[in-house]
Motif scaffolding. Structure first.
Motif, PDB file in Angstrom:
ATOM      1  N   CYS A 121     -47.778 100.122  37.031  1.00  0.00           N
ATOM      2  CA  CYS A 121     -46.810  99.037  37.789  1.00  0.00           C
ATOM      3  C   CYS A 121     -47.422  97.847  37.961  1.00  0.00           C
ATOM      4  CB  CYS A 121     -46.236  99.507  38.647  1.00  0.00           C
ATOM      5  SG  CYS A 121     -45.127  98.533  39.757  1.00  0.00           S
ATOM      6  N   VAL A 122     -46.803  96.701  37.451  1.00  0.00           N
ATOM      7  CA  VAL A 122     -47.388  95.416  37.667  1.00  0.00           C
ATOM      8  C   VAL A 122     -47.712  95.075  39.305  1.00  0.00           C
ATOM      9  CG1 VAL A 122     -45.263  94.139  38.110  1.00  0.00           C
ATOM     10  CG2 VAL A 122     -47.077  92.999  37.218  1.00  0.00           C
ATOM     11  N   CYS A 123     -47.254  95.964  40.060  1.00  0.00           N
ATOM     12  CA  CYS A 123     -47.385  95.714  41.714  1.00  0.00           C
ATOM     13  C   CYS A 123     -48.896  96.239  41.846  1.00  0.00           C
ATOM     14  CB  CYS A 123     -46.564  96.284  42.416  1.00  0.00           C
ATOM     15  SG  CYS A 123     -46.154  98.123  42.041  1.00  0.00           S
ATOM     16  N   ASP A 124     -49.329  97.270  40.995  1.00  0.00           N
ATOM     17  CA  ASP A 124     -50.643  97.848  41.419  1.00  0.00           C
ATOM     18  C   ASP A 124     -51.601  96.975  40.530  1.00  0.00           C
ATOM     19  OD1 ASP A 124     -49.799  99.951  42.785  1.00  0.00           O
ATOM     20  OD2 ASP A 124     -49.238 101.194  40.978  1.00  0.00           O
ATOM     21  N   LEU A 125     -51.117  96.324  39.435  1.00  0.00           N
ATOM     22  CA  LEU A 125     -52.130  95.543  38.825  1.00  0.00           C
ATOM     23  C   LEU A 125     -52.539  94.458  39.341  1.00  0.00           C
ATOM     24  CD1 LEU A 125     -50.650  96.100  35.157  1.00  0.00           C
ATOM     25  CD2 LEU A 125     -52.491  97.333  35.967  1.00  0.00           C
ATOM     26  N   ASN A 126     -51.623  93.738  40.200  1.00  0.00           N
ATOM     27  CA  ASN A 126     -51.951  92.471  40.774  1.00  0.00           C
ATOM     28  C   ASN A 126     -52.962  92.842  41.955  1.00  0.00           C
ATOM     29  OD1 ASN A 126     -50.098  90.865  39.598  1.00  0.00           O
ATOM     30  ND2 ASN A 126     -48.368  91.574  40.893  1.00  0.00           N
ATOM     31  N   ASP A 127     -52.950  94.102  42.510  1.00  0.00           N
ATOM     32  CA  ASP A 127     -53.984  94.258  43.562  1.00  0.00           C
ATOM     33  C   ASP A 127     -55.143  94.699  42.998  1.00  0.00           C
ATOM     34  OD1 ASP A 127     -51.897  94.250  45.301  1.00  0.00           O
ATOM     35  OD2 ASP A 127     -51.494  96.451  45.436  1.00  0.00           O
ATOM     36  N   ALA A 128     -55.444  94.870  41.776  1.00  0.00           N
ATOM     37  CA  ALA A 128     -56.904  95.052  40.990  1.00  0.00           C
ATOM     38  C   ALA A 128     -57.533  93.633  40.945  1.00  0.00           C
ATOM     39  CB  ALA A 128     -56.661  95.768  39.786  1.00  0.00           C
ATOM     40  N   PHE A 129     -57.052  92.613  41.072  1.00  0.00           N
ATOM     41  CA  PHE A 129     -57.732  91.405  40.974  1.00  0.00           C
ATOM     42  C   PHE A 129     -57.561  90.268  41.863  1.00  0.00           C
ATOM     43  CE2 PHE A 129     -56.537  93.260  36.583  1.00  0.00           C
ATOM     44  CZ  PHE A 129     -57.543  93.246  36.114  1.00  0.00           C
ATOM     45  N   SER A 150     -54.709 104.821  33.875  1.00  0.00           N
ATOM     46  CA  SER A 150     -53.653 105.188  35.176  1.00  0.00           C
ATOM     47  C   SER A 150     -52.877 106.264  34.642  1.00  0.00           C
ATOM     48  CB  SER A 150     -52.757 104.101  35.147  1.00  0.00           C
ATOM     49  OG  SER A 150     -53.220 102.876  35.569  1.00  0.00           O
ATOM     50  N   GLU A 151     -52.473 107.096  35.793  1.00  0.00           N
ATOM     51  CA  GLU A 151     -51.950 108.349  35.552  1.00  0.00           C
ATOM     52  C   GLU A 151     -50.625 108.336  34.618  1.00  0.00           C
ATOM     53  OE1 GLU A 151     -49.779 111.557  38.169  1.00  0.00           O
ATOM     54  OE2 GLU A 151     -50.950 110.659  39.118  1.00  0.00           O
ATOM     55  N   GLY A 152     -50.424 108.982  33.485  1.00  0.00           N
ATOM     56  CA  GLY A 152     -49.284 108.838  32.614  1.00  0.00           C
ATOM     57  C   GLY A 152     -49.472 107.688  31.547  1.00  0.00           C
TER      58      GLY A 152
END
Length: 98
Positions: A41-49, A35-37
């Motif tokens: 965010c946990v919000c983005d990680l949830n969307d990956a699964f 990820s950049e930097g």
């Protein structure tokens, strides 16, 4: 490796490898690291699964407790960052140039 692991090194690295020995956790670490930097965010990680939020949170807790991820709360969201020095230790173990 030029010499076998010392007992204390094995004791320190074993929990890290155990935490990574799950496909979801391995992917989580790779997503955060890419990820950049170097944080996500946990919000983005949830969307990956295709898993529930509590399941993802459990996996992130295991990774954090093992020392692979740092976390910081910003407002209502939690951000995770890889601990580069820990990944470097693992890379050295498996023959990387860390």
């Amino acid at each position: 490796m030029r010499e076998p692991l010392a007992a204390d090194q094995a004791e320190r690295l074993a929990p890290l490898l155990k935490a990574l020995a799950d496909p979801v956790r391995l992917r989580l670490v790779s997503i955060v690291a890419a990820s950049e930097g170097g944080e996500a965010c946990v919000c983005d990680l949830n969307d990956a699964f295709d898993l529930s939020q509590p399941t993802i949170s459990h996996h992130l807790k295991v990774l954090h407790d093992a020392g692979l991820l740092d976390r910081s709360k910003r407002g209502v969201w939690v951000y995770y960052a890889v601990r580069r020095e820990v990944l470097a230790d693992l890379a050295a173990l498996i023959g990387g140039n860390a």
